[in-house]
Design a protein around this motif. Structure first.
Motif, PDB file in Angstrom:
ATOM      1  N   LEU A 187      55.934  33.695  71.436  1.00 42.47           N
ATOM      2  CA  LEU A 187      54.641  33.736  72.139  1.00 42.47           C
ATOM      3  C   LEU A 187      54.124  32.349  72.533  1.00 42.47           C
ATOM      4  O   LEU A 187      52.996  32.229  73.021  1.00 42.47           O
ATOM      5  CB  LEU A 187      53.600  34.446  71.272  1.00 42.47           C
ATOM      6  CG  LEU A 187      53.782  35.956  71.114  1.00 42.47           C
ATOM      7  CD1 LEU A 187      52.786  36.514  70.101  1.00 42.47           C
ATOM      8  CD2 LEU A 187      53.602  36.677  72.452  1.00 42.47           C
ATOM      9  N   LEU A 237      46.930  41.388  72.320  1.00 43.05           N
ATOM     10  CA  LEU A 237      47.226  41.114  70.923  1.00 43.05           C
ATOM     11  C   LEU A 237      46.702  42.250  70.042  1.00 43.05           C
ATOM     12  O   LEU A 237      45.530  42.602  70.124  1.00 43.05           O
ATOM     13  CB  LEU A 237      46.525  39.793  70.579  1.00 43.05           C
ATOM     14  CG  LEU A 237      46.674  39.162  69.227  1.00 43.05           C
ATOM     15  CD1 LEU A 237      48.133  38.874  68.912  1.00 43.05           C
ATOM     16  CD2 LEU A 237      45.891  37.839  69.204  1.00 43.05           C
ATOM     17  N   GLU A 238      47.572  42.779  69.191  1.00 46.36           N
ATOM     18  CA  GLU A 238      47.131  43.856  68.301  1.00 46.36           C
ATOM     19  C   GLU A 238      46.083  43.360  67.295  1.00 46.36           C
ATOM     20  O   GLU A 238      46.305  42.377  66.586  1.00 46.36           O
ATOM     21  CB  GLU A 238      48.319  44.443  67.538  1.00 46.36           C
ATOM     22  CG  GLU A 238      47.871  45.412  66.443  1.00 46.36           C
ATOM     23  CD  GLU A 238      48.957  46.343  65.949  1.00 46.36           C
ATOM     24  OE1 GLU A 238      49.994  45.859  65.469  1.00 46.36           O
ATOM     25  OE2 GLU A 238      48.759  47.563  66.064  1.00 46.36           O
ATOM     26  N   THR A 239      44.957  44.048  67.264  1.00 48.94           N
ATOM     27  CA  THR A 239      43.978  43.885  66.174  1.00 48.94           C
ATOM     28  C   THR A 239      43.743  45.299  65.669  1.00 48.94           C
ATOM     29  O   THR A 239      42.788  45.953  66.072  1.00 48.94           O
ATOM     30  CB  THR A 239      42.663  43.264  66.681  1.00 48.94           C
ATOM     31  OG1 THR A 239      42.222  44.000  67.835  1.00 48.94           O
ATOM     32  CG2 THR A 239      42.808  41.804  67.069  1.00 48.94           C
ATOM     33  N   LEU A 269      47.066  36.839  76.524  1.00 43.99           N
ATOM     34  CA  LEU A 269      47.706  37.621  75.456  1.00 43.99           C
ATOM     35  C   LEU A 269      47.060  38.990  75.348  1.00 43.99           C
ATOM     36  O   LEU A 269      45.835  39.104  75.425  1.00 43.99           O
ATOM     37  CB  LEU A 269      47.500  36.946  74.102  1.00 43.99           C
ATOM     38  CG  LEU A 269      48.303  35.718  73.718  1.00 43.99           C
ATOM     39  CD1 LEU A 269      47.773  35.191  72.390  1.00 43.99           C
ATOM     40  CD2 LEU A 269      49.782  36.065  73.608  1.00 43.99           C
ATOM     41  N   SER A 283      45.884  38.884  62.930  1.00 42.12           N
ATOM     42  CA  SER A 283      45.926  38.651  64.367  1.00 42.12           C
ATOM     43  C   SER A 283      45.256  37.314  64.728  1.00 42.12           C
ATOM     44  O   SER A 283      45.756  36.546  65.561  1.00 42.12           O
ATOM     45  CB  SER A 283      45.211  39.814  65.049  1.00 42.12           C
ATOM     46  OG  SER A 283      45.218  39.657  66.409  1.00 42.12           O
ATOM     47  N   THR A 306      51.913  44.235  70.249  1.00 36.88           N
ATOM     48  CA  THR A 306      51.204  45.221  69.428  1.00 36.88           C
ATOM     49  C   THR A 306      52.242  45.852  68.498  1.00 36.88           C
ATOM     50  O   THR A 306      53.439  45.615  68.642  1.00 36.88           O
ATOM     51  CB  THR A 306      50.549  46.333  70.277  1.00 36.88           C
ATOM     52  OG1 THR A 306      51.563  47.130  70.868  1.00 36.88           O
ATOM     53  CG2 THR A 306      49.634  45.764  71.349  1.00 36.88           C
ATOM     54  N   MET A 364      46.903  34.107  66.568  1.00 35.68           N
ATOM     55  CA  MET A 364      46.340  33.456  67.754  1.00 35.68           C
ATOM     56  C   MET A 364      46.185  31.952  67.538  1.00 35.68           C
ATOM     57  O   MET A 364      46.472  31.149  68.424  1.00 35.68           O
ATOM     58  CB  MET A 364      45.014  34.080  68.120  1.00 35.68           C
ATOM     59  CG  MET A 364      44.575  33.712  69.515  1.00 35.68           C
ATOM     60  SD  MET A 364      43.001  34.409  69.890  1.00 35.68           S
ATOM     61  CE  MET A 364      42.037  33.699  68.615  1.00 35.68           C
ATOM     62  N   VAL A 409      42.381  36.529  75.962  1.00 38.51           N
ATOM     63  CA  VAL A 409      42.995  37.388  74.934  1.00 38.51           C
ATOM     64  C   VAL A 409      42.344  38.772  74.982  1.00 38.51           C
ATOM     65  O   VAL A 409      41.117  38.890  74.973  1.00 38.51           O
ATOM     66  CB  VAL A 409      42.824  36.794  73.516  1.00 38.51           C
ATOM     67  CG1 VAL A 409      43.379  37.756  72.462  1.00 38.51           C
ATOM     68  CG2 VAL A 409      43.534  35.446  73.396  1.00 38.51           C
TER      69      VAL A 409
END
Ligand SMILES: [Zn+2]
Ligand SMILES: [Zn+2]
Length: 264
Positions: free
Chosen positions: A160, A168-170, A166, A202, A147, A206, A217
């Motif tokens: 990664l 994961l920053e969104t 994961l 993001s 993030t 991915m 995720v």
């Protein structure tokens, strides 16, 4: 066995508990400490744990939503702190009077072992002094946490590879951010190369780290004003194109249950 629970996510505070269990012990690391002690203790309690069960705090960077309550948690537990020199120096941590034996220095691309957990920190492009995100493994499966990054560097993509799950920053939807009432300097900061990752960026990340054994995720660090859970999810779903990956969105107000990291 490796499992995790996201206890808080977003600009008002971040905290993710990671637990690795082998035949003899369980090791618990809290990634970031943006929840107040009382609330953290309550959310740990819901998982059957308390502050004294924490072996380490991994602090990703000096922004308050990540390090804000670390001092109080260190005072009420025996946990060590895992932190980069840059984050240490850019925060008020040097004034905490912490016993040096409780500090484990983290370096980019250098693995560290904490009990039954192996941690691989890596640098990310963000407007902090020496920010680190991480992957961690119990030797069988791997969780990636990323993030607070403004763009996807090649180093992030390489770091990664091979994750089974994961976080994961969104952070934002680019259109909502552009149309929002935020002042121009703040929009530039968020969307800049050292800011935060959009849903679209993001989804591209991915795509680049997807492999057949990525099973889960968690979309995280969503802006409450410039994003919605539906937009974050649909951006990730669109790039997955029916590949069998479970996508969930972290809540800004509630913990997730335990999520077990599995390979397909
Ligand atoms: Zn943050
Ligand atoms: Zn930050």
């Amino acid at each position: 066995m490796l499992r995790f629970a996201n206890l808080a996510s977003g600009s008002s505070g971040n905290a993710t508990l990671i637990e690795s269990t082998d035949t003899t012990r369980s090791t618990r690391v809290l990634v970031d400490c943006g929840l107040g002690v009382k609330e953290l203790d309550r959310r740990l309690g819901a998982l059957g744990l308390s502050l004294t069960d924490l072996d380490a705090l991994f602090i990703t960077h000096e922004h308050a939503d990540h390090i804000g309550h670390a001092r109080a948690v260190l005072q009420r537990s025996q946990a060590n702190i895992c932190i980069s020199h840059g984050t240490w120096l850019a925060s008020d941590a040097p004034s905490w009077g912490l016993d040096e034996r409780r500090i484990q220095w983290m370096h980019d691309a250098t693995a560290s072992t904490i009990g039954a957990l192996q941690i691989h920190p890596f640098t990310v492009p963000h407007d902090a002094r020496e920010p680190l995100q991480l992957t961690c493994t119990d030797g069988e499966v791997t969780l990636g946490v990323v993030t607070d990054l403004g763009h996807v560097s090649e180093h992030v993509v390489e770091s990664l590879q091979g994750c089974n799950a994961l976080i994961l920053e969104t952070n934002h939807d680019t259109d909502l951010l552009a149309k929002s009432a935020y002042p121009p300097f703040l929009k530039s900061r968020i969307s800049g190369r050292l800011g935060h990752l959009s849903n679209q960026a993001s989804a591209q990340l991915m795509e680049r780290v997807w492999h057949p054994h990525l099973t889960y995720v968690l979309a995280a660090h969503l802006s409450e004003r410039n994003n919605t859970p539906e937009l974050a999810r649909s951006a990730l779903d669109a790039s997955l194109q029916n590949r069998p990956v479970e996508v969930q969105v972290a809540s800004p107000t509630a913990s997730s249950p335990w999520i077990k990291v599995c390979r397909a």
